[in-house]
Design a protein around this motif. Structure first.
Motif: not given
Length: 292
Positions: A87-92
């Motif tokens: 899944s896409f992660s803005t934190a990463m």
């Protein structure tokens, strides 16, 4: 004596690209004595009587230097994520972007597998796309790493030294295979149990492409801020850097100080709240690291 670019380093040998030819070289002992390690991406001076028995003599000044993966003089990075699996992660993503900003590397964000996202997630991704583009980043949503999608990226590649990075199993190697079909690099399926892919890249190598070079890099599962202090973190967030001069106090950390232009912009909706949350998380992480 000649000049060239280190495109691969394996077991003490450095492979130097010079006008279409590759020269295998060893480093002189003085590099070891001075504790200088040649890196892929270094511009160097070398001497080689033939393509198999050269010596690396001198390393030119570096524009930047990465520790993981070990590389130098990178102009830009294609940072690849997926909408799902994993899944896409803005934190990463923001961790990657902070590293790129600190090293003066231009980031091109690509979110793959958009076709696996439902309507709600697609709306969320569109919001993120607009948010990052507002900051000046290039952000691309694609339904798969395809030839048509790669065509849109060709202009980024020309005359630059680029790297392809991101989490494992998101399409990095597939992208390289489409950019340079003769590579036939190995790809791996995403693990259903773990939700992430296997690492398919064994070593870093720069590959000539469109008058520039592009590198595949091993996938990352985490990123540590090894070369950054908390007082320099805000300049790695472009939307904060823009507002820093308007803060009431010099050296404002944008956390507890009154008259902070950054916090006001968050309240006004001009800075995305999730970006500010990541900034405060990263700040505390860096501060804690220094304490211990």
């Amino acid at each position: 004596m000649a000049e060239g670019l280190i495109v691969k380093a394996v077991s003490g040998f450095y492979y130097i690209y010079d006008q279409g030819d590759i020269y295998q070289c060893r480093a002189r002992g003085l590099f070891r004595k001075k504790k200088i390690k040649p890196l892929v991406g270094d511009m160097v001076e070398y001497d080689a009587p033939n393509k198999e028995e050269g010596y690396l003599l001198q390393i030119r000044d570096r524009k930047n230097e990465l520790t993981r993966p070990p590389a130098a003089n990178i102009d830009q990075a294609f940072i690849i994520f997926s909408a799902r699996q994993p899944s896409f992660s803005t934190a990463m993503l923001d961790r990657f972007l902070v590293h790129m900003e600190a090293l003066d590397i231009y980031p091109v964000i690509i979110v793959n597998k958009e076709d696996l996202a439902g309507e709600d997630l697609q709306q969320e991704l569109t919001y993120y796309q607009k948010t990052y583009e507002k900051m000046g980043y290039s952000f691309h949503l694609v339904s798969g790493i395809t030839e048509a999608g790669v065509q849109k990226l060709q202009d980024y590649i020309s005359d630059r030294v680029s790297m392809v990075t991101g989490e494992s199993g998101v399409g990095k190697t597939t992208l390289l295979n489409l950019i340079i079909p003769s590579l036939h690099l190995e790809t791996a399926e995403v693990s259903e149990r773990l939700g992430r892919g296997k690492h398919t890249t064994k070593h870093l190598q720069l590959i000539p492409c469109r008058n520039g070079f592009i590198a595949d890099t091993p996938g990352f599962s985490s990123l540590e801020f090894e070369q950054l202090d908390e007082e320099d973190l805000d300049i790695c967030f472009p939307e904060m850097k823009e507002r820093m001069p308007s803060c009431k106090f010099r050296g404002c950390t944008h956390r507890k100080e009154p008259g902070c232009a950054v916090k006001q912009a968050v309240e006004d909706g001009d800075i995305a709240s999730f970006r500010y949350e990541h900034y405060t998380q990263f700040f505390e992480e860096l501060a804690q690291r220094r304490r211990y």
